[in-house]
Scaffold this active site. Structure first.
Site, short mmCIF file in Angstrom:
data_model
loop_
_atom_site.label_atom_id
_atom_site.label_comp_id
_atom_site.label_asym_id
_atom_site.label_seq_id
_atom_site.Cartn_x
_atom_site.Cartn_y
_atom_site.Cartn_z
N TYR A 88 0.84 -1.19 0.00
CA TYR A 88 0.00 0.00 0.00
C TYR A 88 0.88 1.25 0.00
O TYR A 88 2.06 1.20 0.35
CB TYR A 88 -0.94 0.02 1.22
CG TYR A 88 -0.26 0.26 2.54
CD1 TYR A 88 -0.14 1.55 3.07
CD2 TYR A 88 0.27 -0.79 3.28
CE1 TYR A 88 0.49 1.78 4.29
CE2 TYR A 88 0.89 -0.57 4.50
CZ TYR A 88 1.00 0.71 5.00
OH TYR A 88 1.62 0.94 6.21
N CYS A 89 0.28 2.37 -0.41
CA CYS A 89 0.96 3.67 -0.34
C CYS A 89 -0.03 4.67 0.25
O CYS A 89 -0.86 4.28 1.08
CB CYS A 89 1.47 4.11 -1.72
SG CYS A 89 0.18 4.35 -2.96
N LEU A 90 0.02 5.92 -0.16
CA LEU A 90 -0.92 6.90 0.40
C LEU A 90 -2.31 6.78 -0.21
O LEU A 90 -3.30 6.68 0.50
CB LEU A 90 -0.40 8.32 0.20
CG LEU A 90 -1.29 9.42 0.77
CD1 LEU A 90 -1.36 9.33 2.29
CD2 LEU A 90 -0.79 10.80 0.36
N TYR A 117 -3.38 4.25 2.19
CA TYR A 117 -3.47 4.52 3.62
C TYR A 117 -4.57 5.53 3.95
O TYR A 117 -5.13 5.49 5.06
CB TYR A 117 -2.12 5.04 4.14
CG TYR A 117 -2.05 5.14 5.64
CD1 TYR A 117 -2.10 3.99 6.43
CD2 TYR A 117 -1.94 6.37 6.28
CE1 TYR A 117 -2.04 4.06 7.82
CE2 TYR A 117 -1.89 6.46 7.66
CZ TYR A 117 -1.94 5.31 8.43
OH TYR A 117 -1.90 5.39 9.80
#
Length: 229
Positions: A88-90, A117
């Protein structure tokens, strides 16, 4: 002739499936991601954001391997290709790129968090979470001005944000008598960014007399912004 066409069509299908499988990863919502995380043995949870972003808040037990880091290739080389990898990232952009690369390298099962996120934080609020950065009250004061107010939510890692920075700085000087431009680091003010419900960067807003007259959650050209003023 028909046999030749049939063979060619079959080959095209086989090649398409082969290419698809080499880059095929699952992109799932928060609920599915969380369920998979809780019910999968030996899962490898990877946060591909920058170290600063990771330190500002992350999913429990995640390992930070930034896709922007020079050590990205060597770091993912230490992962087990036979075990599931959750990334995952932002907001989802970098994690999809990371997931594609992982599949190309032969990782058996790769699952990416759609919405990143930001989506996770929204779905899993922490009742005891500490508010960090600019408050809602402080933000509201920025919008109250006799001048036109431009809000730019950005991050150091955001490519479109970097592209916009030079002209925003130029406009802030040229139009200082009538326009005020506030650039707000979304990473350092994550509580505010999440509370306002934004997902993804950049976010550009224009306020006139305290009222929002323009909003865009993606790259904005200088020409487009000047028209909005």
């Amino acid at each position: 002739m028909k046999n030749v066409k049939s063979i060619i069509a079959t080959l095209i299908i086989i090649l398409s499936i082969s290419c698809s499988n080499s880059q095929n990863f699952k992109s799932v919502n928060v609920e599915t991601f969380k369920t998979t995380l809780e019910n999968t043995n030996d899962v490898q949870l990877i946060d591909v954001r920058t170290e600063d972003e990771f330190n500002g808040g992350h999913i429990k037990n995640a390992k930070n391997i930034s896709i922007a880091s020079e050590n990205w290739n060597s770091s993912i080389g230490n992962l087990d290709k036979t075990k599931p990898v959750l990334v995952y990232c932002l907001s989802g952009g970098r994690s999809k790129k990371a997931a594609t690369e992982l599949k190309e390298l032969g990782f058996k099962e790769v699952i990416e968090l759609d919405g990143g996120y930001l989506a996770w934080s929204k779905a899993n609020p922490q009742s005891n979470a500490v508010w960090t950065g600019m408050t809602k009250e402080e933000y509201a004061k920025l919008l109250t001005s006799d001048k036109i107010v431009v809000i730019d939510f950005y991050a150091k890692w955001c490519a479109p944000c970097k592209k916009m920075a030079p002209y925003l700085e130029k406009m802030n000087t040229e139009l200082a008598s009538t326009v005020t431009i506030h650039r707000i680091d979304a990473d350092k003010n994550k509580s505010l960014f999440n509370a306002l419900g934004y997902q993804g960067l950049p976010v550009i807003l224009v306020y006139k007399n305290g009222k929002e007259t323009f909003k865009k959650n993606e790259f904005v050209s200088e020409e487009e912004l000047r028209k909005a003023l």
